[in-house]
Write an enzyme that holds these catalytic residues in place. Structure first.
Site, PDB file in Angstrom:
ATOM      1  N   TRP A  16       0.917  -1.172  -0.032  1.00 59.66           N
ATOM      2  CA  TRP A  16       0.008  -0.020  -0.035  1.00 59.66           C
ATOM      3  C   TRP A  16       0.735   1.201   0.020  1.00 59.66           C
ATOM      4  O   TRP A  16       1.861   1.215   0.822  1.00 59.66           O
ATOM      5  CB  TRP A  16      -0.881  -0.135   1.184  1.00 59.66           C
ATOM      6  CG  TRP A  16      -1.565   1.512   1.341  1.00 59.66           C
ATOM      7  CD1 TRP A  16      -2.641   1.670   0.290  1.00 59.66           C
ATOM      8  CD2 TRP A  16      -1.161   2.564   2.180  1.00 59.66           C
ATOM      9  NE1 TRP A  16      -2.940   3.085   0.594  1.00 59.66           N
ATOM     10  CE2 TRP A  16      -2.057   3.758   1.789  1.00 59.66           C
ATOM     11  CE3 TRP A  16      -0.565   2.910   3.203  1.00 59.66           C
ATOM     12  CZ2 TRP A  16      -2.115   4.857   2.383  1.00 59.66           C
ATOM     13  CZ3 TRP A  16      -0.439   4.053   3.777  1.00 59.66           C
ATOM     14  CH2 TRP A  16      -1.458   5.088   3.467  1.00 59.66           C
ATOM     15  N   GLU A  75      -3.054  -2.978  -2.566  1.00 61.05           N
ATOM     16  CA  GLU A  75      -4.148  -2.263  -1.834  1.00 61.05           C
ATOM     17  C   GLU A  75      -4.467  -0.927  -2.341  1.00 61.05           C
ATOM     18  O   GLU A  75      -3.842   0.197  -2.272  1.00 61.05           O
ATOM     19  CB  GLU A  75      -3.927  -2.218  -0.495  1.00 61.05           C
ATOM     20  CG  GLU A  75      -4.954  -1.650   0.393  1.00 61.05           C
ATOM     21  CD  GLU A  75      -4.679  -1.663   1.948  1.00 61.05           C
ATOM     22  OE1 GLU A  75      -3.609  -1.621   2.200  1.00 61.05           O
ATOM     23  OE2 GLU A  75      -5.499  -1.463   2.758  1.00 61.05           O
ATOM     24  N   LYS A 127      -7.159   2.618  -2.654  1.00 59.27           N
ATOM     25  CA  LYS A 127      -7.583   3.718  -1.529  1.00 59.27           C
ATOM     26  C   LYS A 127      -8.226   4.536  -2.458  1.00 59.27           C
ATOM     27  O   LYS A 127      -8.013   4.910  -3.532  1.00 59.27           O
ATOM     28  CB  LYS A 127      -6.520   4.120  -0.649  1.00 59.27           C
ATOM     29  CG  LYS A 127      -7.146   4.912   0.636  1.00 59.27           C
ATOM     30  CD  LYS A 127      -6.078   5.156   1.602  1.00 59.27           C
ATOM     31  CE  LYS A 127      -6.324   6.080   2.659  1.00 59.27           C
ATOM     32  NZ  LYS A 127      -5.657   5.765   3.755  1.00 59.27           N
ATOM     33  N   ASP A 186      -9.683  -3.270   1.707  1.00 55.36           N
ATOM     34  CA  ASP A 186      -9.929  -2.434   2.930  1.00 55.36           C
ATOM     35  C   ASP A 186     -11.233  -1.942   2.958  1.00 55.36           C
ATOM     36  O   ASP A 186     -11.691  -1.092   2.151  1.00 55.36           O
ATOM     37  CB  ASP A 186      -8.750  -1.541   3.143  1.00 55.36           C
ATOM     38  CG  ASP A 186      -8.729  -0.941   4.477  1.00 55.36           C
ATOM     39  OD1 ASP A 186      -9.781  -0.463   4.956  1.00 55.36           O
ATOM     40  OD2 ASP A 186      -7.552  -1.026   5.108  1.00 55.36           O
ATOM     41  N   HIS A 199     -11.639   1.665   2.488  1.00 52.55           N
ATOM     42  CA  HIS A 199     -11.215   2.521   1.314  1.00 52.55           C
ATOM     43  C   HIS A 199     -12.168   2.708   0.129  1.00 52.55           C
ATOM     44  O   HIS A 199     -11.565   2.906  -1.014  1.00 52.55           O
ATOM     45  CB  HIS A 199     -10.106   1.830   0.846  1.00 52.55           C
ATOM     46  CG  HIS A 199      -8.597   1.780   1.825  1.00 52.55           C
ATOM     47  ND1 HIS A 199      -7.407   1.437   1.442  1.00 52.55           N
ATOM     48  CD2 HIS A 199      -8.728   2.126   3.097  1.00 52.55           C
ATOM     49  CE1 HIS A 199      -6.602   1.494   2.362  1.00 52.55           C
ATOM     50  NE2 HIS A 199      -7.278   2.060   3.410  1.00 52.55           N
ATOM     51  N   HIS A 230      -8.679  -6.513   4.418  1.00 52.14           N
ATOM     52  CA  HIS A 230      -8.335  -5.602   5.601  1.00 52.14           C
ATOM     53  C   HIS A 230      -9.764  -5.319   6.161  1.00 52.14           C
ATOM     54  O   HIS A 230     -10.135  -4.118   5.869  1.00 52.14           O
ATOM     55  CB  HIS A 230      -7.623  -4.410   5.105  1.00 52.14           C
ATOM     56  CG  HIS A 230      -5.712  -4.575   5.125  1.00 52.14           C
ATOM     57  ND1 HIS A 230      -5.067  -3.523   4.713  1.00 52.14           N
ATOM     58  CD2 HIS A 230      -5.474  -5.811   5.184  1.00 52.14           C
ATOM     59  CE1 HIS A 230      -3.970  -4.125   4.972  1.00 52.14           C
ATOM     60  NE2 HIS A 230      -4.092  -5.177   4.812  1.00 52.14           N
ATOM     61  N   ASP A 245     -11.814   6.794   6.593  1.00 54.66           N
ATOM     62  CA  ASP A 245     -10.870   5.653   6.761  1.00 54.66           C
ATOM     63  C   ASP A 245     -10.305   5.799   8.162  1.00 54.66           C
ATOM     64  O   ASP A 245      -9.083   5.849   8.144  1.00 54.66           O
ATOM     65  CB  ASP A 245      -9.734   5.588   5.704  1.00 54.66           C
ATOM     66  CG  ASP A 245      -8.957   4.324   5.743  1.00 54.66           C
ATOM     67  OD1 ASP A 245      -9.192   3.484   6.035  1.00 54.66           O
ATOM     68  OD2 ASP A 245      -7.530   4.548   5.323  1.00 54.66           O
ATOM     69  N   ASP A 269     -10.237   3.782  10.740  1.00 52.05           N
ATOM     70  CA  ASP A 269      -9.613   2.550  11.335  1.00 52.05           C
ATOM     71  C   ASP A 269     -10.247   2.614  12.622  1.00 52.05           C
ATOM     72  O   ASP A 269      -9.366   2.169  13.687  1.00 52.05           O
ATOM     73  CB  ASP A 269      -8.258   2.733  11.196  1.00 52.05           C
ATOM     74  CG  ASP A 269      -7.881   2.458   9.905  1.00 52.05           C
ATOM     75  OD1 ASP A 269      -7.846   1.170   9.232  1.00 52.05           O
ATOM     76  OD2 ASP A 269      -7.093   3.436   9.098  1.00 52.05           O
ATOM     77  N   ASP A 325      -7.290  -4.779   9.955  1.00 56.23           N
ATOM     78  CA  ASP A 325      -6.430  -3.510   9.954  1.00 56.23           C
ATOM     79  C   ASP A 325      -7.177  -2.240  10.529  1.00 56.23           C
ATOM     80  O   ASP A 325      -8.009  -1.683  10.059  1.00 56.23           O
ATOM     81  CB  ASP A 325      -6.419  -3.113   8.592  1.00 56.23           C
ATOM     82  CG  ASP A 325      -5.338  -1.720   8.099  1.00 56.23           C
ATOM     83  OD1 ASP A 325      -4.670  -1.411   9.129  1.00 56.23           O
ATOM     84  OD2 ASP A 325      -5.274  -1.254   7.036  1.00 56.23           O
TER      85      ASP A 325
HETATM   86  C1  RNT Z   1      -3.822   2.542   4.890  1.00 57.87           C
HETATM   87  C2  RNT Z   1      -3.945   1.091   4.425  1.00 57.87           C
HETATM   88  C3  RNT Z   1      -2.788   0.465   5.020  1.00 57.87           C
HETATM   89  C4  RNT Z   1      -2.574   0.566   6.527  1.00 57.87           C
HETATM   90  C5  RNT Z   1      -1.398  -0.344   7.023  1.00 57.87           C
HETATM   91  C6  RNT Z   1      -0.775   0.257   8.194  1.00 57.87           C
HETATM   92  O1  RNT Z   1      -4.898   3.441   4.626  1.00 57.87           O
HETATM   93  O2  RNT Z   1      -5.250   0.783   4.904  1.00 57.87           O
HETATM   94  O3  RNT Z   1      -3.226  -0.996   4.974  1.00 57.87           O
HETATM   95  O4  RNT Z   1      -3.538   0.743   7.350  1.00 57.87           O
HETATM   96  O5  RNT Z   1      -0.569  -0.783   6.189  1.00 57.87           O
HETATM   97 ZN    ZN Z   2      -5.594  -1.431   4.780  1.00 53.17          ZN
END
Ligand code: RNT
Ligand code: ZN
Length: 412
Positions: free
Chosen positions: A181, A220, A222, A253, A256, A280, A288, A290, A320
């Site tokens: 990523w 990955e 986004k 993810d 994303h 993820h 995003d 998290d 994640d």
């Molecule tokens: C970031 C991505 C990525 C990170 C990690 C730390 O937007 O989701 O995967 O969160 O690699």
């Molecule tokens: Zn991620």
């Protein structure tokens, strides 16, 4: 076996679901645990570099891990409170260099020996990520950077990372997944969106040139990040195209995509065109963000998609999230338990019956059944599963986390 479980077992048997088989199956599902929840994505490189790349761990809960040993201790604590098979997912910044400053393009398998030994001891698989953020050379782009020297630096870093992952995979005889990523994008509207993407494809080709028998590559995408609001070069279309063309896994993810887009609807749309999917699992709150994974509808839809279509061989399950505002071990335990609960619930569905109702066009029954199942005693099966695996039932785990907080975290 409790009376409650006997009752639940019968109730499920009546709809054609064998809870014993479900308990067997759930144990085989491996969840890859991201180490970075334990230290707010800080890592152990010599010399502090703030978290950059548009991702943020907000909060300042006391007691975060600041050494590899502390991080492993904390993960071990969390893993002792959750049932099932696990993998540990590392970022390159978690290298152990004994105080020596090692540039990212020079990291080697030896910097991860302690992690590998620990994984062996704890019967964990391993996964890996090159770290293309939190570094002075990542400020204006990494694999898309107009400066060839900087692109090459990051290409070398990614190549080194894949070699490490391949080494881990072979040391454990358990194939690793390396996820790439990058944070690259543009705060304001770029004039040329094409050149950075051509650089990215070319950089990735160089990164992936060598075969790695014990490593699978995933990319990955986004939709945007803080500081990359107007354009993110590694977008979904970009990586979907790249992954399909180059036979790479695609990472989905859950944070994303645009807010009304869901990963649960992407799995079967893409699965037949790529060698695999890396999930993820996260929880986006307006962006995003998290947040810790909770047992919400989307999580259950994701696990149902995998179970209903038996996609366990092709979907790699990873987490994640990084919340620094609550006890970090509690964050892991809550997110991991919820993910596994959602898989358990999906396995308790009478999939064949539901599909038949759908194929025959009986949508009234389909809805009635689906709604009825929401109140089936899945939680009793979960307790039985936890008990058989010697992990705490209900909120018992919280006491252990609190005690660990008072005796270990408080002294940091
Ligand atoms: C970031 C991505 C990525 C990170 C990690 C730390 O937007 O989701 O995967 O969160 O690699
Ligand atoms: Zn991620």
């Amino acid at each position: 076996m409790s009376k409650m479980y006997e009752y639940a077992k019968e109730k499920y048997a009546a709809i054609g679901v064998d809870t014993e088989k479900v308990i067997e199956k759930i144990s085989d599902i491996a969840i890859s645990i991201h180490c970075w929840q334990g230290d707010d994505v800080a890592g152990f490189e010599a010399g502090e570099c703030a978290l950059t790349g548009g991702i943020q761990a907000t909060g300042n809960y006391p007691g975060k891990a600041t050494t590899p040993q502390q991080l492993r201790d904390d993960m071990e604590k969390a893993l002792s409170l959750v049932p099932g098979q696990h993998r540990v997912n590392l970022h390159a910044i978690y290298a152990e260099t004994n105080g020596e400053s090692v540039e990212r393009n020079n990291i080697q398998p030896k910097h991860f020996e302690n992690w590998i030994e620990w994984a062996k001891k704890n019967n964990l698989g391993m996964d890996f990520n090159p770290t293309l953020f939190s570094h002075p050379l990542s400020v204006n782009g990494t694999l898309t950077n107009p400066d060839k020297g900087i692109r090459d630096f990051w290409i070398e870093h990614c190549i080194a990372s894949r070699e490490i992952a391949d080494y881990m995979g072979s040391a454990l005889n358990n194939t690793a997944v390396t996820n790439v990523w990058i944070p690259d994008g543009s705060k304001d509207i770029p004039v040329d969106r094409y050149l950075p993407r051509r650089h990215l494809a070319d950089s990735l080709d160089k990164v992936f040139a060598k075969e790695t028998p014990y490593n699978l590559d995933s990319v990955e995408s986004k939709v945007f990040g803080i500081g990359a609001e107007s354009c993110t070069y590694g977008s979904h279309e970009f990586y979907m195209g790249y992954a399909i063309k180059n036979n790479k896994l695609i990472t989905l993810d859950t944070g994303h995509f645009h807010p009304t887009e869901v990963v649960s609807d992407k799995i079967t749309a893409v699965v037949d065109f790529v060698p695999g999917i890396l999930l993820h699992i996260s929880r986006p709150v307006r962006w995003d963000s998290d947040h810790v994974v909770i047992l919400d509808d989307e999580l259950m839809k994701i696990t149902s998609e995998i179970t209903r279509n038996d996609l366990y061989d092709k979907v790699h399950i990873g987490l994640d999230f990084f919340d620094a505002s609550i006890n970090r071990i509690a964050a892991w335990v809550i997110g991991i338990r919820n993910t596994r609960k959602a898989f358990l619930m999906s396995l308790l569905e009478p999939v064949q019956t539901l599909k038949e109702l759908e194929y025959s066009g009986d949508y009234s029954s389909r809805l009635a059944y689906l709604e009825e199942f929401k109140s089936m005693p899945w939680e009793v099966v979960w307790d039985e599963y936890c008990e058989r695996n010697n992990v705490p039932i209900g909120l018992e785990w919280l006491k252990e986390v609190k005690e660990y907080e008072n005796t270990v975290l408080a002294n940091r």
